[in-house]
Design an enzyme around this catalytic site. Structure first.
Site, mmCIF file in Angstrom:
data_model
loop_
_atom_site.group_PDB
_atom_site.id
_atom_site.type_symbol
_atom_site.label_atom_id
_atom_site.label_comp_id
_atom_site.label_asym_id
_atom_site.label_seq_id
_atom_site.Cartn_x
_atom_site.Cartn_y
_atom_site.Cartn_z
ATOM 1 N N HIS A 110 53.578 -50.226 -16.680
ATOM 2 C CA HIS A 110 52.221 -50.091 -16.146
ATOM 3 C C HIS A 110 52.128 -48.899 -15.180
ATOM 4 C CE1 HIS A 110 48.287 -51.797 -14.759
ATOM 5 N NE2 HIS A 110 48.608 -51.145 -13.646
ATOM 6 N N GLU A 111 53.010 -48.877 -14.195
ATOM 7 C CA GLU A 111 52.960 -47.801 -13.195
ATOM 8 C C GLU A 111 53.270 -46.450 -13.830
ATOM 9 O OE1 GLU A 111 51.525 -48.417 -10.506
ATOM 10 O OE2 GLU A 111 51.666 -50.611 -10.590
ATOM 11 N N HIS A 125 50.144 -45.011 -15.268
ATOM 12 C CA HIS A 125 49.376 -44.310 -14.224
ATOM 13 C C HIS A 125 50.005 -42.943 -13.948
ATOM 14 C CE1 HIS A 125 46.542 -47.370 -12.928
ATOM 15 N NE2 HIS A 125 47.486 -48.258 -12.680
ATOM 16 N N GLU A 166 43.198 -46.992 -14.901
ATOM 17 C CA GLU A 166 43.717 -48.280 -15.343
ATOM 18 C C GLU A 166 43.821 -48.332 -16.873
ATOM 19 O OE1 GLU A 166 44.973 -50.139 -13.134
ATOM 20 O OE2 GLU A 166 45.252 -52.093 -14.075
HETATM 21 ZN ZN ZN Z 1 47.110 -50.314 -12.352
#
Ligand code: ZN
Ligand code: ZN
Length: 506
Positions: A270-271, A274, A300
Site C-alpha cells: 500500500h505505502e 503511494h 489513494e
Molecule cells: Zn493510503
C-alpha cells in the site's frame, strides 16, 4: 515576455522554491520524529517544527507573495507564462486566498485546540469515554463552520467547501450518487458472502512469522513491483506511512506483527503504491507547489491499486507462490496458491475500518461521510454520535461495536480537525477500479504480465497517464482523460462482485 516580467517570474520561482525548501525540511523532521528520534528529544523537536511551520506559513501568506500573485494573475500576464509557472501561480493563489481569509489568532486557536483534542482523544479512546472527548469535538465542528464562512460556499452544500480541501472539485451531489451505488451492491454482496458455506481457511496466516523474515520478503516484493530503493528507503514506525521529500527520496515505513502474515506485507505494498506515485513525478516540477499528488483520492487510488488489485490478485500469487514457499517453508508448505489467495481475501464485517477487507471497507467510510455531512449541515449533533454510529454499523455491516473505543472513537481524523477527508478513501477504490479497467484494455497481456512479475508496462502506463503530472492536472482532468468519463463506481462494484463470487463460490 518583457525582461521585467522575466525577472519577476524568476523571483517568483525562487520564492516558491524557498517555501518548498521549508516543506522538505519539515518533512524530514517529521519522518525522523516518527522513526528514529529518542523520546527525550520530542518536546524540543515539536518546538522546532512549530517554529519552521510558522515561517513557512508566513512566506506563503506574505505581502511579497501577495504582490507576486497580483502581478502574475493579470489575465494577459498569466496567459504568457510557461505552463509550470502558470499552474504554480494558480496553486499559490488558491492557498493564499484560503489562508488569508482566516484571522491569525483564529487559526492559532484552532491549532492549539486540535493539538489538545488529539491528546484528549487518545485518553478517551483508551478509557472508552466519549463524553470526555465530546466538548472538544463540538468546538472543532464549530471551527469548521467558522472556516466555511470565511472560505465561502458554492451555495449548494457547506460540506463541499471541506471536500474541496482534499479532493478539488468533488461535491456532495457526486458523492451521494457514488455511495448510493456502493451501498446497495455492497450490502447485497456482504449478505451473500455471509451465507456462503465456502469460507476460506485462514488458520495458516496467524502462524509464527519472524519479523526479520517478513521484512526480507516485503523488500523482495517491493523490489519486484518496482518501488525504487535507490530513491527511497523503508523503516519501522508505529503507524505505517509514506513521505516524500522530493521524487528522488520517497520513504515508507511499516511495522511487523509476528502472528499476522497479512499485516505488514499488504501495508508495505500500500505505502509503496503511494511512494511510486511520488517517485515518478516529473522532475521539472521539483521546488514548485505542483510536486505532489493531485488529490488524496488519486493518491489513494495508487496505493489501493497495488495493494488490492495487484497484491491481492490470483495472477500475482501464481507468479509469486514459489518465492512465498521458499521464504516461509514451514508456514506455507502445504498451502496451495488457491487456498492462499482465498485466505488473504477473507471478508468479515468488523468494527475497525483500518483492519477491514476490500468489500466492507467502503461501508465504514460511508458511515463517516454521512455523519460528517450531518454535523456540518446541522442535522446531526455531536452528543448523539455514539448512538448514530452504532445504528449505522448495525444497518450497513450487521455488527454493533461493544464499546465506543471500537466504534466512534477509533479514528484520529476528527480530533485533528480533518473533515471531508474520509470520502477520499472510497474515491481511491473507485478511481483504482476505473484505471484498472482501462489498463486491461490498453496493456497487452495485462494478467500474464502480473503473473510473470513483469510490472514495467504497468508502471510506465501509470507514470505516463497519472504520476508524471503531479498537480499539473486536476483529479477530474485525469479521470476524464484516462477513462473518457467521470467518476463511476460501477467498475469497482463489477470488480468486487466478480472477484468475490469466485472466491466464495456464490
Ligand atoms: Zn493510503
Ligand atoms: Zn496504533
Amino acid at each position: 515576455m518583457s525582461t521585467n516580467l522575466e525577472t519577476r517570474v524568476k523571483d517568483f520561482r525562487n520564492f516558491v522554491k524557498k517555501i518548498a525548501s521549508y516543506n522538505q525540511a519539515l518533512a524530514v523532521l517529521h519522518w525522523d520524529m516518527r522513526t528514529q528520534a529518542p523520546r527525550k528529544g520530542m518536546d524540543a523537536r515539536s518546538e522546532v517544527i512549530g517554529a519552521l511551520s510558522a515561517e513557512q506559513f508566513k512566506l506563503a501568506t506574505s505581502k511579497e507573495m501577495g504582490a507576486f500573485l497580483e502581478e502574475l494573475t493579470d489575465s494577459a500576464t498569466l496567459a504568457s507564462l510557461d505552463p509550470i509557472t502558470q499552474k504554480s501561480v494558480l496553486e499559490c493563489k488558491k492557498e493564499y486566498d484560503r489562508n488569508k481569509q482566516i484571522p491569525a489568532e483564529t487559526y492559532q486557536e484552532f491549532v492549539v485546540l486540535t493539538s489538545q483534542a488529539e491528546t484528549v482523544w487518545e485518553e478517551a479512546r483508551e478509557k472508552n469515554d466519549f463524553a470526555m472527548f465530546q466538548p472538544y469535538l463540538e468546538k472543532i465542528v464549530a471551527f469548521q463552520l467558522k472556516f466555511i464562512e470565511y472560505w465561502g460556499t458554492d451555495g449548494k452544500n457547506k460540506y463541499n467547501t471541506l471536500l474541496d480541501l482534499y479532493e478539488p472539485g468533488m461535491t456532495v451531489d457526486q458523492l451521494d450518487s457514488i455511495f448510493a451505488t456502493l451501498r446497495e451492491k455492497t450490502v447485497e454482496l456482504v449478505a451473500a458472502i455471509a451465507e456462503s458455506p465456502n469460507k476460506p481457511d485462514t488458520s495458516f496466516l496467524t502462524k509464527y512469522f519472524p519479523a526479520g523474515e517478513q521484512e526480507a520478503f516485503s523488500r523482495f516484493v517491493l523490489e519486484r513491483i518496482g518501488y525504487d530503493f535507490q530513491a527511497g528507503r523503508m523503516d519501522r514506525s508505529v503507524h505505517p506511512f509514506c513521505t516524500s521529500f522530493n521524487p528522488g527520496d520517497v520513504r515508507i515505513t511499516t511495522r511487523f506483527d509476528e502472528h499476522d502474515f497479512n499485516n505488514a506485507l499488504f501495508s508495505c505494498i500500500h505505502e509503496a503504491g503511494h511512494a511510486m506515485y511520488e517517485q515518478n513525478i516529473d522532475p521539472a516540477l521539483l521546488f514548485t507547489p505542483l510536486c505532489d499528488g493531485t488529490s488524496m483520492g488519486i493518491h489513494e487510488s495508487q496505493s489501493r491499486y497495488w495493494e488490492n488489485m495487484v497484491g491481492r490478485s490470483l495472477p500475482f500469487w501464481k507468479g509469486m507462490h514459489g518465492e512465498l514457499q521458499k521464504a516461509f517453508p514451514t508456514q506455507f508448505a502445504d498451502v496451495s496458491v488457491e487456498s492462499f489467495y482465498r485466505a488473504i481475501n477473507q471478508v468479515t464485517p468488523s468494527f475497525i475500518r483500518t483492519e477491514s477487507d476490500e468489500v466492507t471497507y467502503n461501508l465504514h467510510v460511508m458511515i463517516r461521510y454521512e455523519i460528517e455531512k450531518g454535523l456540518i449541515n446541522g442535522t446531526i449533533q455531536v452528543a448523539d454520535l455514539p448512538r448514530i454510529w452504532n445504528e449505522k454499523m448495525e444497518e450497513y455491516l450487521g455488527v454493533v461495536p461493544p464499546t465506543d473505543t471500537l466504534g466512534v472513537l477509533q479514528d484520529v481524523h476528527w480530533a485533528g480537525g480533518s473533515f471531508g477527508y474520509f470520502p477520499t478513501y472510497s474515491l481511491g477504490n473507485v478511481y483504482a477500479a476505473q484505471f484498472a479497467h482501462v489498463m486491461q484494455q490498453e496493456i497487452n497481456g495485462y494478467e500474464e504480465l502480473i503473473e510473470k512479475g513483469d510490472f514495467a508496462p504497468i508502471r510506465e502506463w501509470l507514470k505516463e497517464k497519472i504520476h508524471q503530472y503531479g498537480k499539473m492536472k486536476s483529479p477530474r482532468e485525469l479521470v476524464e482523460a484516462i477513462t473518457g468519463e467521470g467518476t463511476n463506481a460501477t467498475y469497482l462494484m463489477d470488480y468486487l462482485v466478480k472477484k468475490y463470487t469466485a472466491i466464495y463460490k456464490l
